[in-house]
Design an enzyme around this catalytic site. Sequence first.
Site, PDB file in Angstrom:
ATOM      1  N   ASP A  65       0.809  -1.224   0.000  1.00  0.00           N
ATOM      2  CA  ASP A  65       0.000   0.000   0.000  1.00  0.00           C
ATOM      3  C   ASP A  65       0.840   1.270   0.000  1.00  0.00           C
ATOM      4  O   ASP A  65       0.306   2.367  -0.156  1.00  0.00           O
ATOM      5  CB  ASP A  65      -0.977   0.012   1.183  1.00  0.00           C
ATOM      6  CG  ASP A  65      -0.295  -0.130   2.534  1.00  0.00           C
ATOM      7  OD1 ASP A  65       0.563  -1.024   2.665  1.00  0.00           O
ATOM      8  OD2 ASP A  65      -0.623   0.630   3.467  1.00  0.00           O
ATOM      9  N   ASP A 208       4.367   4.035   8.816  1.00  0.00           N
ATOM     10  CA  ASP A 208       3.652   3.085   9.672  1.00  0.00           C
ATOM     11  C   ASP A 208       4.550   2.700  10.844  1.00  0.00           C
ATOM     12  O   ASP A 208       5.641   2.156  10.642  1.00  0.00           O
ATOM     13  CB  ASP A 208       3.286   1.825   8.886  1.00  0.00           C
ATOM     14  CG  ASP A 208       2.270   2.080   7.789  1.00  0.00           C
ATOM     15  OD1 ASP A 208       1.936   3.258   7.550  1.00  0.00           O
ATOM     16  OD2 ASP A 208       1.815   1.097   7.176  1.00  0.00           O
ATOM     17  N   HIS A 266      -3.027   7.496   7.576  1.00  0.00           N
ATOM     18  CA  HIS A 266      -3.085   6.037   7.532  1.00  0.00           C
ATOM     19  C   HIS A 266      -4.308   5.555   8.322  1.00  0.00           C
ATOM     20  O   HIS A 266      -4.221   4.712   9.204  1.00  0.00           O
ATOM     21  CB  HIS A 266      -1.799   5.401   8.058  1.00  0.00           C
ATOM     22  CG  HIS A 266      -1.586   3.990   7.566  1.00  0.00           C
ATOM     23  ND1 HIS A 266      -2.032   2.892   8.261  1.00  0.00           N
ATOM     24  CD2 HIS A 266      -0.981   3.507   6.449  1.00  0.00           C
ATOM     25  CE1 HIS A 266      -1.718   1.790   7.607  1.00  0.00           C
ATOM     26  NE2 HIS A 266      -1.063   2.140   6.490  1.00  0.00           N
TER      27      HIS A 266
END
Length: 305
Positions: A65, A208, A266
């Site tokens: 992603d 992330d 996110h």
Amino acid sequence: MLKVTFLGTGGSLPTTNRNPSAIMLNREGELIMFDCGEGAQQQMMRAKTGMMNLSSIFITHFHADHILGIPGLVQTMSFQGRTEPLTIYGPEWVEEFVKILSAIGYYKLKFEIKAVKLKSGTSVKRDGYSVIALKTDHNIPSIGFALVEDERPGRFDRDKAIALGVPVGPLFSKLHHGGSVEVDGNIISAEDVVGEPRPGRTVVYSGDTRPCLDVLEASVGADLLIHDSTLADDMLDWAKEAMHSTAGEAAALAKKAGVKKLVLTHISSRYSDDATLLLNDAKAIFEDVVIAEDLLVIEVPFCDV
């Protein structure tokens, strides 16, 4: 100018209103990207960011992603006649990724793609700024990034310069940029008419991650922190298992670092209809926070004290 355009703000899965992770920064006309998820080039077209001035793509990690937008983007730039090299920076596996990328599709690219592997603490120096790689805490090798501008000259005291006999004109610029000038036999130095150097701007992108020390330290006093906020605080256990952060955790880090503005990104697809819960969790801890939406644009101003 330092403008941040959020091309993709969703979590692992795209939704009808959120593309996967992709952020475009325009600094004085130079374009760089942090991550490049699926559909990024169409988002560039919608946002009218341009793409041919893109100098670099900085990848936080190689989950799909965060990278699936790159193959289409480089093919489009090649079709449009790009010949300048493009550099892709990233953690472990970036060289292998670029080899695969260069082999995708029958159509041969008209420009070179360079791969540069970064580890935490590595600084990529550019004209007027640096991008520093940060150690992050995810479930595969990962890094975050801090864009840190160079110091700027202090404020020029025009009235004092005139009082010292400096004529209005090019000598002002010479003094402002650290030089000395001679006027009627007197030497006037920059220190006489220029204040203390002023900081540039800092933008931090966590990618992330769980809350971590490198991102915290890089964010101290930052103008803008863009932080993983995949889940609400009531799903803390899941966030820990998936190696992501909750909105409250991102806000706590922003508060501790004293950042000027926090943007949560996110965002899990479970909040595709309403991310108010995330915003409320964050605002209970840190006031100047917004939830990133696709095509959100934030101008980062200078903040002189």
